[in-house]
Design a protein around this motif. Structure first.
Motif, mmCIF file in Angstrom:
data_model
loop_
_atom_site.group_PDB
_atom_site.id
_atom_site.type_symbol
_atom_site.label_atom_id
_atom_site.label_comp_id
_atom_site.label_asym_id
_atom_site.label_seq_id
_atom_site.Cartn_x
_atom_site.Cartn_y
_atom_site.Cartn_z
ATOM 1 N N ARG A 1 33.346 -13.065 44.342
ATOM 2 C CA ARG A 1 33.486 -13.472 45.515
ATOM 3 C C ARG A 1 34.070 -12.295 46.474
ATOM 4 N N ASP A 2 35.059 -11.636 46.001
ATOM 5 C CA ASP A 2 35.454 -10.347 46.854
ATOM 6 C C ASP A 2 35.651 -9.149 46.195
ATOM 7 N N THR A 3 34.833 -8.747 45.023
ATOM 8 C CA THR A 3 34.542 -7.601 44.509
ATOM 9 C C THR A 3 33.262 -7.040 44.121
ATOM 10 N N THR A 4 32.691 -6.084 44.586
ATOM 11 C CA THR A 4 31.363 -5.489 44.162
ATOM 12 C C THR A 4 31.607 -4.034 43.565
ATOM 13 N N ILE A 5 30.693 -4.113 42.510
ATOM 14 C CA ILE A 5 30.778 -2.789 41.726
ATOM 15 C C ILE A 5 29.376 -2.473 41.494
ATOM 16 N N TYR A 6 28.911 -1.013 42.051
ATOM 17 C CA TYR A 6 27.681 -0.683 41.933
ATOM 18 C C TYR A 6 27.689 0.423 40.651
ATOM 19 N N LEU A 7 26.442 0.148 39.677
ATOM 20 C CA LEU A 7 26.294 0.986 38.434
ATOM 21 C C LEU A 7 24.936 1.894 38.751
ATOM 22 N N PHE A 8 25.338 3.354 38.874
ATOM 23 C CA PHE A 8 24.310 4.100 39.071
ATOM 24 C C PHE A 8 24.268 5.189 37.815
ATOM 25 N N GLY A 9 23.194 5.400 37.388
ATOM 26 C CA GLY A 9 23.030 6.340 36.210
ATOM 27 C C GLY A 9 22.271 7.630 36.834
ATOM 28 N N THR A 10 22.993 8.680 36.234
ATOM 29 C CA THR A 10 22.718 10.029 36.676
ATOM 30 C C THR A 10 22.169 10.877 35.612
ATOM 31 N N ILE A 11 21.496 11.927 36.079
ATOM 32 C CA ILE A 11 21.197 13.049 34.945
ATOM 33 C C ILE A 11 21.880 14.279 35.706
ATOM 34 N N HIS A 12 22.746 15.078 34.985
ATOM 35 C CA HIS A 12 23.789 15.691 35.246
ATOM 36 C C HIS A 12 23.173 17.004 35.987
ATOM 37 N N VAL A 13 21.976 17.635 35.669
ATOM 38 C CA VAL A 13 21.298 18.674 36.439
ATOM 39 C C VAL A 13 19.863 18.137 36.692
ATOM 40 N N LEU A 14 19.628 18.721 38.142
ATOM 41 C CA LEU A 14 18.209 18.529 38.491
ATOM 42 C C LEU A 14 18.011 19.789 39.058
ATOM 43 N N LYS A 15 16.464 19.933 39.158
ATOM 44 C CA LYS A 15 15.979 20.949 39.978
ATOM 45 C C LYS A 15 15.978 20.498 41.604
ATOM 46 N N PRO A 16 16.058 21.535 42.426
ATOM 47 C CA PRO A 16 16.059 21.058 43.953
ATOM 48 C C PRO A 16 14.714 20.402 44.463
ATOM 49 N N GLY A 17 15.029 19.358 45.252
ATOM 50 C CA GLY A 17 14.108 18.900 46.108
ATOM 51 C C GLY A 17 13.759 17.472 46.039
ATOM 52 N N LEU A 18 14.517 16.818 44.953
ATOM 53 C CA LEU A 18 14.451 15.467 44.530
ATOM 54 C C LEU A 18 15.258 14.687 45.580
ATOM 55 N N THR A 19 14.753 13.741 46.400
ATOM 56 C CA THR A 19 15.581 13.185 47.361
ATOM 57 C C THR A 19 15.741 11.782 46.892
ATOM 58 N N TRP A 20 17.059 11.415 46.383
ATOM 59 C CA TRP A 20 17.541 10.370 45.638
ATOM 60 C C TRP A 20 18.525 9.755 46.429
ATOM 61 N N PHE A 21 19.354 10.374 47.179
ATOM 62 C CA PHE A 21 20.322 9.850 47.827
ATOM 63 C C PHE A 21 20.035 9.426 49.054
ATOM 64 N N ASP A 22 19.286 8.320 49.069
ATOM 65 C CA ASP A 22 18.916 7.537 50.287
ATOM 66 C C ASP A 22 18.511 6.206 49.882
ATOM 67 N N GLU A 23 18.002 5.458 50.828
ATOM 68 C CA GLU A 23 17.779 4.129 50.723
ATOM 69 C C GLU A 23 18.868 3.197 50.001
ATOM 70 N N ALA A 24 18.552 2.306 48.819
ATOM 71 C CA ALA A 24 19.806 1.510 48.290
ATOM 72 C C ALA A 24 20.671 2.276 47.763
ATOM 73 N N VAL A 25 20.553 3.505 47.144
ATOM 74 C CA VAL A 25 21.769 4.224 46.708
ATOM 75 C C VAL A 25 22.695 4.585 47.767
ATOM 76 N N LYS A 26 22.199 5.117 48.758
ATOM 77 C CA LYS A 26 22.721 5.444 50.055
ATOM 78 C C LYS A 26 23.696 4.460 50.377
ATOM 79 N N ALA A 27 23.043 3.264 50.659
ATOM 80 C CA ALA A 27 23.535 2.202 51.160
ATOM 81 C C ALA A 27 24.653 1.750 50.354
ATOM 82 N N ALA A 28 24.622 1.505 49.156
ATOM 83 C CA ALA A 28 25.529 1.258 48.106
ATOM 84 C C ALA A 28 26.844 2.032 48.095
ATOM 85 N N PHE A 29 26.324 3.421 48.167
ATOM 86 C CA PHE A 29 27.703 4.299 48.274
ATOM 87 C C PHE A 29 28.452 4.250 49.718
#
Length: 301
Positions: free
Chosen positions: A44-72
């Motif tokens: 009712r009054d708590t929301t917890i998002y669970l996001f899985g990461t890969i700790h190192v990436l090459k440049p160029g992947l645009t992942w911090f957008d859409e539902a992930v950015k909205a949740a953050f």
């Protein structure tokens, strides 16, 4: 065979890497859309998002957008596996937990005879003297040998989700805290039996020729939002080492699930980001939550 790269990427090894291998300047990478998996736990009054990461990436992947950015953006706080201490403190911790006791035979001599030449070759391939890791405990040598080649392949923690999320949280004045401390994570590795640590190092030496292919597959599954395929790559091989699986995966997932259950008693919205291998498979955080009577729902986007 124990997939040591996947094991290293699921924990603190990235913070322990040897100095980066020299890289030739690269042209900016073209943007590539990525849609990694995201889950939510709500009452009712708590929301917890669970996001899985890969700790190192090459440049160029645009992942911090859409539902992930909205949740953050909806969240009031960011929770990571751990918040890294400053480099000097980290170096002190590593020395205290990862250096072999005085009188311990050189690490290269503790490996089976058939692995010793390959181990020394792996060390010299990093531009180091052949005996550079001989005073390390096997787990530390294994994690560093697993991670160090990734910089040469173009992977960087600066592009990793933890760095991006931490910078975004600081810019938005959101608190950033860890589920674990550096001391705890180092202790999980150091507390492994000597047999498990040696096997970990042996498997690392065996797998080094396939690091590039392994990493490419894991990043592809992560970017494509395929957690079960990622789990098959990252976690299934842990069945070959029940001790490592219990210490580095199952027990930690259970502790994090209990933290989430306790946090659900307090109102607010939290964004949790942990290694993607913890959020897939039969012992995942979500599976542990289900055993506590809490359902995590996949966010479709």
């Amino acid at each position: 065979m124990l997939r040591t790269l996947a094991t290293a990427l699921s924990a603190i090894a990235l913070a322990l890497s040897l100095p980066a291998c020299a890289q030739a300047p690269k042209a900016p990478a073209a943007a590539q859309d990525a849609d990694p998996a995201l889950w939510v736990v709500k009452d009712r009054d708590t929301t917890i998002y669970l996001f899985g990461t890969i700790h190192v990436l090459k440049p160029g992947l645009t992942w911090f957008d859409e539902a992930v950015k909205a949740a953050f953006d909806r969240s009031q706080e960011l929770k990571l596996e751990l918040v890294m201490p400053d480099p000097a403190a980290m170096a002190s911790l590593v020395q205290a937990t990862g250096t072999a006791a005085p009188g311990t035979p050189p690490l290269s001599e503790r490996l089976p005879a058939a692995k010793q030449a390959a181990f020394r070759r792996a060390v010299t391939d990093l531009g180091l003297p052949a005996d550079a890791l001989d005073r390390y405990k096997p787990w530390l040598a294994a994690t560093q040998l697993s991670i160090a080649p990734l910089s040469k392949l173009g992977y960087d923690s600066a592009n990793g989700p933890e760095t991006v999320l931490t910078e975004a949280a600081k810019a938005a004045h959101k608190p950033v805290t860890g589920l674990e401390t550096a001391e705890q994570q180092l202790g999980y590795f150091s507390g492994l039996s000597d047999t498990a640590q040696i096997r970990f190092l042996e498997s690392t030496v065996d797998e080094l020729p396939t690091v590039a292919d392994q990493m490419q597959r894991m990043v592809g599954d992560w970017a494509g939002g395929k957690p079960e395929a990622l789990a098959a790559e990252m976690n299934d091989s842990l069945k070959d080492s029940p001790e490592v699986a219990k210490v580095l995966l199952v027990d930690r997932n259970a502790r994090w699930a209990r933290w989430i259950k306790d946090r659900m008693a307090k109102p607010g919205t939290v964004f949790i980001a942990v290694g993607a291998g913890h959020l897939a498979g039969p012992d995942s955080v979500q599976a542990q939550l289900a055993r506590l009577g809490i359902k995590a729902r996949r966010v479709r986007y």
